[in-house]
Scaffold this motif. Structure first.
Motif, mmCIF file in Angstrom:
data_model
loop_
_atom_site.group_PDB
_atom_site.id
_atom_site.type_symbol
_atom_site.label_atom_id
_atom_site.label_comp_id
_atom_site.label_asym_id
_atom_site.label_seq_id
_atom_site.Cartn_x
_atom_site.Cartn_y
_atom_site.Cartn_z
ATOM 1 N N GLN B 96 0.538 -1.254 -0.143
ATOM 2 C CA GLN B 96 -0.104 0.028 0.637
ATOM 3 C C GLN B 96 0.976 0.981 -0.147
ATOM 4 N N ALA B 113 3.398 5.122 -10.959
ATOM 5 C CA ALA B 113 2.181 5.787 -9.983
ATOM 6 C C ALA B 113 0.948 5.246 -10.407
ATOM 7 N N PRO B 117 -3.244 4.041 -8.933
ATOM 8 C CA PRO B 117 -3.607 5.170 -8.378
ATOM 9 C C PRO B 117 -3.982 4.748 -6.711
ATOM 10 N N LYS B 118 -4.555 3.557 -5.624
ATOM 11 C CA LYS B 118 -5.081 3.600 -4.981
ATOM 12 C C LYS B 118 -3.414 3.298 -3.775
ATOM 13 N N ALA B 120 0.213 4.649 -2.475
ATOM 14 C CA ALA B 120 1.201 5.586 -1.973
ATOM 15 C C ALA B 120 2.236 5.626 -2.667
ATOM 16 N N ASN B 132 -0.479 11.055 -6.078
ATOM 17 C CA ASN B 132 0.254 9.458 -5.368
ATOM 18 C C ASN B 132 1.061 9.298 -4.804
ATOM 19 N N VAL B 274 -0.638 6.107 5.839
ATOM 20 C CA VAL B 274 -0.900 5.046 4.640
ATOM 21 C C VAL B 274 -2.404 4.544 6.072
ATOM 22 N N TRP B 279 -2.780 9.569 4.090
ATOM 23 C CA TRP B 279 -2.143 10.323 3.362
ATOM 24 C C TRP B 279 -2.647 11.047 2.417
ATOM 25 N N LYS B 280 -1.946 11.795 2.194
ATOM 26 C CA LYS B 280 -1.679 12.825 0.845
ATOM 27 C C LYS B 280 -0.258 12.859 0.303
ATOM 28 N N PRO B 281 0.185 12.897 -0.598
ATOM 29 C CA PRO B 281 1.168 13.518 -1.545
ATOM 30 C C PRO B 281 1.943 14.766 -0.695
#
Lengths: 350, 364, 513
Positions: B96, B113, B117-118, B120, B132, B274, B279-281
């Motif tokens: 993940q 990536a 898309p799901k 990280a 991501n 995560v 989680w965010k980029p």
């Protein structure tokens, strides 16, 4: 015997490998399974397998033509780099980035650059009798530094924070993937054609025949009036063309741009592939597939069984060692033992 | 047992079925509580150096999560072609969160990536961010500025030596900061720089270090993946400055300090985010303040008052009171690149491909 | 007193060949005993049997009166039998003393061994510095190392296999002095050679072998060269059918003032060579090996090219600067003296070897090798020339020397040449095959082809040639008609004695190599 040798080598490798893994506390069967079977058990794995085998086979075909004539081009790495550079140059700077001609032009540029890079040692060997082993190797370093100069300097991506890499190649400069989900692309057909041409050349053509005479008995080639310089030129140019095309296919395939490192050692690994394949088209295909599988398998056991990469490399080394050693001993048998049985056959035939 | 059934399954279902099964794993895996994390190293883990510091981050996740995290580590992946395959494999295997630890992993991660898309993706020393794909990076120049100040205090000749892997902004910038740090205490200090065009070439590095010694440098800083520079400096009686790890034990007691990289917060932070689904980029670029860059214990040969000044400098950089690239900055030819009163922009820092005045050497 | 060594009724056969047939000889202590014979006469096999490197099928070996039962090289050394091989087995990169130490059977101490080497080599008049590196040594000096290595074992019997083939005349003189001194001290010496003059100068007795059999024993100093030669070569050859030549009006091969430098220091410079060969005749070139034959034949075949194009003309076309394949287009065919590796590719099959020179004869079409035609071509040669082989797919190296020679001669003749060059046509070929090959060459010439034969066998040349040339020190004599010359005249020309300017020429008379 010719078939028995690789089988024997494989069996020995499996035995020694099993002992090796067992002694380090890894159950041999699942390890070997993860090494050789699991990488090929998915579409993606198959795609990656062929993707990595393709340049190895392509380059090895070109090199083997020279090796058969005792022309030792060990600078395929440099020819590969120059092919990638020339092809990327066309791809990046051609006036029409959407042109359908872009990919064919890149193909020609890559091939020409690889051949040009090999032509220098060919010229030096045929005119000044320099040793092509040294020259081709040296030319590899020049190619590496030239690439480094380009990506650090004039070809650096203006939008890339000054990092040493070029911009990405336009879409028209890339080989089409068969399926967007996988990386394998249509450049594999080039390799298929190259294997056929290699077979035709070495097995059927008069030119290939002359090359094999030059390699097996240089005095006989001189006796028959086959030009040694022709063998040198053809041998080096074939390797250069193949490596240049492989470089182009790498740039227009998995890479998509130039960075200081474009070749994961394909030019050198292809030498091993050529010898595992006994300089024969069919053998080279098998050798390339095996070599590629070794890479994938090495990663596979790291991933599924958490084996350290050093162990996988040792195992790869064992396999290559046995294969080449088996070849070596076979070679000796052909020389020493053969005359006797033939003589006996003659005796009984009388 | 698991292995057996899996093998049996594969035998009968064939390659395509297996592909579907593994492709489906990524969604199934989310259902259980174990966080699957993949990490790709650029080299094997050594006693010191770049990958060692990343492995400490991985260890931190293990101790933080225990059974709740399953880590898959692939080492020795440098070439972009190979990296793309490995990232793809890790993604298909249901991880993940996936870490790439080298600049050369950037392009492959950008390609992989978007297909997953799901998942990280975190890229150390990356420059491109996607929906991501986040990046994290250290402010090396803060470390080299402090280390350079230490060198400036301790150098008798006023000549600092610098050995770098490649002349890329990530190395050129810190080299500049090293000299600026030295000049902050000795305005006449200069710095001789040599690039090896390799992260790992002890032979070349040894030659480079000897060259610097013969040029009169009495403080040597080496930004490569080995301790060779530190070692040769120590054997030659010169002070040294370590990088990535504390290299004092290789320095014959001559390491002034080392700017140590500590990625723990990046690794553990991303893993926690995560796991929590938050989680965010991000673009994380931290230095002394966040502890991503740390100064190793100062050498006992440094006078106590100087040590105190250096500690103060660390604090001032952390607080923003001192900026290593504060104007006025001139390049080698004397052109003003940063006016007095302003500081170099972040983009300017990340794209630094010029030497400040006082640097001796060329960027090819 | 017992002889030092005695062989009784030694026989040894290899598949298809009787190497030694009922050979007996005896060597006294202190005797220098020559074993004379042509190539393939069985000398080397006999020496291997004496040294224990090969085992006789039948017969007995006695040393000092004792029967040797289980023989091997270790036993030989224990008995005091030592052998100096034709090809030295020295390690280039280490010193003399280290080389000798490497082969020492017992414990040694390097400094004292070095001292021993120095002492021995001085005593026998062939000084060597034990600390020199072998790669610095000349060939003669290397031979000294080999001999000293044997002498260290205090041998009772020393075997030398063609020891002078690599030596300069001066080195030969020194070697002979050493050998005489050894013999005077009681060491027996077996001296293998085909050089009659050396044997006459050095040896006390000679055993002559031909086709594996002893054809005579002699006291060389009291026997003429001719008698010895007759014992070596024999005279019971099958009758040849040689009809009178009808030479063409114009020469097919013209050589005018051909001079060339040797390509290496083992070679000989050619000086102003001129001769013609007409269609329908056979011209032979006699001479002691190493007098420029190799250079001349390479220049004629095109393997070596010459800047001055009209020094060699084929059918009137200047050819000296043409490549071999270009000369072949002018009608040249060539049988070289080396069959394996020059006339044929050892690892290739016979059909592949047919393509080597027959590629203009339908075996190559549109750039591709026509395997079927090549195989048919090869089968044709195999049938016509009675080559014993497992068909066209047999490898060249699987054939015996004589059969391969028949195949190569057959291949070149199948090209229907206007000019055929043949070098050593029957080297190592058995008597029957030799006669067949000679007859084939004669028939070809009588059909109009110009033939040029280089041979070191005078008998052969006298048998088939219409005119004879003699080469010595790179100069070629004027042609002599076979019918108006004799062996004596040729022999003298071979030594260079009647060629005026060249008094320094080699004096060795070799009938055969």
């Amino acid at each position: 015997m010719r078939i028995a040798a690789p089988v024997l080598a494989s069996v020995l490798t499996l035995i020694v490998g099993s002992i090796f893994f067992a002694s380090l506390g890894h159950d041999p069967l699942p390890t070997l399974y993860a090494f050789f079977v699991e990488p090929l058990s998915s579409m993606n794995g198959l795609s990656e397998w062929l993707l990595k085998a393709s340049p190895l086979i392509l380059i090895a075909c070109g090199l083997a033509i020279g090796f058969r004539a005792n022309v030792w081009n060990i600078g395929a790495e440099g020819q590969f780099i120059m092919g990638a550079v020339a092809a990327s140059g066309v791809g990046l700077f051609w006036s029409d980035p959407d042109s359908a001609l872009l990919l064919p032009l890149m193909f020609l540029a890559g091939m020409a650059a690889g051949m040009a890079w090999a032509a220098i040692p060919a010229f030096l060997r045929s005119r000044m009798n320099t040793n092509e082993i040294l020259v081709t190797l040296m030319m590899t370093y020049i190619a590496t530094l030239f690439l480094s100069y380009l990506v650090h300097g004039p070809w650096r991506d203006p939008a890339g924070f000054n990092y040493p890499q070029t911009a990405l190649l336009p879409a028209a400069a890339m080989f089409q993937s068969f399926d967007p989900a996988y990386r394998l692309n249509s450049s594999i057909f080039i390799t298929v054609v190259a294997v056929f041409l290699m077979w035709l050349f070495t097995d059927r053509s008069f030119l290939g025949y002359k090359m094999s005479v030059s390699g097996a008995a240089p005095l006989a080639a001189r006796y028959a009036g086959f030009r040694e310089s022709a063998a040198v030129w053809i041998g080096l140019l074939a390797g250069g063309a193949a490596a240049g095309i492989a470089g182009m296919a790498e740039a227009a395939g998995p890479l998509g741009q130039l960075s200081p490192q474009v070749s994961p050692g394909y030019g050198f690994a292809a030498i091993i592939v050529a010898f595992i394949g006994r300089l024969n088209a069919f053998g080279i295909v098998l050798g390339g597939l095996l070599m590629s599988l070794l890479f994938l398998g090495g990663e596979g056991v790291q991933m599924t069984l958490a084996l350290p990469s050093a162990l996988t490399r040792i195992f790869q080394g064992i396999l290559l060692f046995f294969l080449l050693a088996a070849d070596f001993f076979i070679f000796y048998r052909i020389r020493l033992v053969r005359p006797a049985p033939d003589a006996h056959a003659l005796e009984t035939a009388r | 047992m698991n292995e057996l059934t899996r093998r049996g399954f594969l035998k009968y279902s064939g390659a395509l079925g297996a592909a579907l099964a593994t492709g489906g794993l990524s969604t199934i895996a989310r259902a259980d509580d174990v966080l699957k994390i993949g990490v790709v190293y650029v080299s094997p883990i050594a006693e010191i150096g770049w990958t060692k510091q990343h492995s400490l981050g991985v260890e931190a996740i293990k101790s933080e999560f225990g059974d709740k995290a399953k880590l898959t580590v692939i080492d020795n992946i440098f070439m972009p072609q190979d990296a793309e395959r490995v990232f793809r494999e890790l993604a298909s295997a249901g991880n993940q969160l996936i870490f790439g630890t080298s600049f050369s992993h950037g392009t492959p991660m950008q390609k992989v990536a978007p297909r997953f898309p799901k998942i990280a993706f975190e890229h150390c020393s990356g420059i491109v961010h996607l929906a991501n794909l986040g990046t994290f990076e250290a402010k090396y120049y803060e470390g080299t500025f402090v280390a350079g100040a230490a060198g400036g205090y301790m150098s008798k000749s006023g000549k600092i030596g610098f050995i770098g892997g490649f002349p890329i902004p990530d190395i050129v910038g810190p080299a500049n900061a090293l000299l600026l740090g030295a000049q902050s205490v000795n305005p006449n200090a200069t710095c001789n720089a040599i690039f090896l065009n390799s992260w790992f070439d002890p032979g070349k590095e040894k030659e480079a270090a000897k060259t610097l010694l013969s040029q009169g440098c009495d403080v040597i800083c080496s930004m490569t993946d080995t301790a060779t520079g530190v070692q040769v400096a120590g054997e030659g009686g010169a002070w040294s400055i370590g990088y990535a790890s504390d290299m004092s034990k290789f320095s014959s007691g001559k390491q002034l300090t080392s700017f140590v990289l500590d990625w723990t917060s990046d690794y553990v932070g991303a893993a926690k985010a995560v796991a929590a689904g938050t989680w965010k980029p991000e673009v994380r670029w931290d230095g002394l303040a966040a502890g991503v860059v740390k100064m190793a214990p100062y050498n006992d040969g440094i006078p106590a008052d100087v040590k105190a000044k250096l500690k103060q400098l660390e604090a001032d950089i952390g607080s923003g009171k001192v900026h290593p690239y504060a104007g006025e900055l001139k390049d080698q030819d004397g052109n003003v690149k940063v006016a007095a009163g302003s500081v170099l922009s972040d983009d300017g820092i990340r794209g630094m491909n010029w030497f400040v005045k006082g640097m001796i050497g060329k960027l090819s | 007193m017992h002889p030092r060594l005695e062989l009784r009724n030694i026989s040894k056969r290899y598949p298809g060949v009787v190497a030694n047939d009922d050979v007996s000889l005896s060597i006294q202590p202190g005797e220098i005993h020559a074993v004379l014979g042509e190539n393939g006469a069985g000398k080397s096999t006999l020496m291997k049997i004496i040294y224990g490197a090969a085992h006789a099928d039948s017969g007995e070996i006695y040393c000092d009166g004792n029967l040797i039962l289980a023989h091997n090289p270790a036993m030989s050394r224990a008995l005091g039998i030592e052998m100096v091989y034709q090809h030295f087995a020295l390690f280039e990169s280490v010193s003399v003393v280290e080389n000798i130490a490497l082969s020492a059977s017992s414990a040694f101490n390097l400094p004292s061994l070095a001292e021993k080497i120095r002492e021995l080599s001085l005593r026998y008049g062939m000084p060597i510095d034990p600390h020199r590196q072998v790669h610095d040594l000349s060939v003669g000096e290397r031979q000294r190392v080999e001999i000293v290595r044997c002498l260290l074992q205090a041998p009772k019997l020393l075997i030398l296999d063609e020891p002078t083939s690599v030596l300069t005349p001066q080195a030969v003189v020194k070697l002979f002095d050493t050998l005489r001194q050894l013999a005077a001290e009681g060491c027996s010496i077996v001296y293998i050679s085909h050089k009659l003059d050396e044997v006459q100068e050095l040896c006390d007795t000679a055993t002559v072998l031909r086709n594996g059999k002893v054809t005579g024993t002699a006291r060389p100093k009291e026997t003429t060269s001719l008698e010895l030669a007759r014992m070596m070569v024999g005279s019971k050859l099958p009758e040849m059918h040689v009809s009178p030549a009808a030479p063409s009006e114009k020469p097919v091969l013209e050589v005018r003032d051909l001079s060339a430098k040797a390509r290496d220091h083992f070679g000989v410079d050619l000086k102003d060579v001129s001769f013609n060969v007409h269609g329908g005749e056979i011209v032979g070139l006699a001479g002691v090996s190493g007098n420029g034959q190799a250079e001349l034949i390479a220049l004629l075949s095109g393997e070596r090219r010459h800047g001055q194009g009209d020094a060699i003309k084929i059918n009137g076309t200047p050819a000296a600067s043409l490549r071999p394949d270009e000369r072949r287009k002018l009608g040249l065919a060539f049988v070289p003296e080396e069959r394996l590796g020059r006339g044929a590719v050892p690892s290739h099959t016979l059909w592949e070897n047919a393509v080597l020179t027959a590629h203009r004869f339908g075996t190559v079409r549109k750039g591709l090798v026509d395997r079927r035609r090549a195989a048919a071509f090869a089968s044709g040669i195999i049938d016509r020339f009675k080559v014993k082989a497992n068909g066209p797919a047999a490898t060249a190296q699987s054939l015996s020397g004589g059969n391969l020679q028949k195949y190569i001669v057959g291949r070149e003749i199948a090209l229907a040449p206007k000019l055929l060059l043949v070098s050593q046509p029957t080297w190592g070929v058995d008597v029957g095959a030799s006669a067949f090959i000679r007859q084939t060459i004669v028939d070809l010439s009588r059909a109009g082809t110009a033939v040029f034969v280089v041979s070191e066998e005078l008998d052969e040349l006298f048998e088939i040639c219409d005119r004879l040339l003699v080469i010595c020190q790179g100069r070629v004599s004027p042609p002599l008609l076979r019918t108006s010359t004799d062996r004596e005249e040729i022999g003298l020309l071979m030594t260079g004695r009647t060629m005026g300017k060249d008094q320094t020429g080699s004096s060795s008379v070799a009938l055969q190599d």
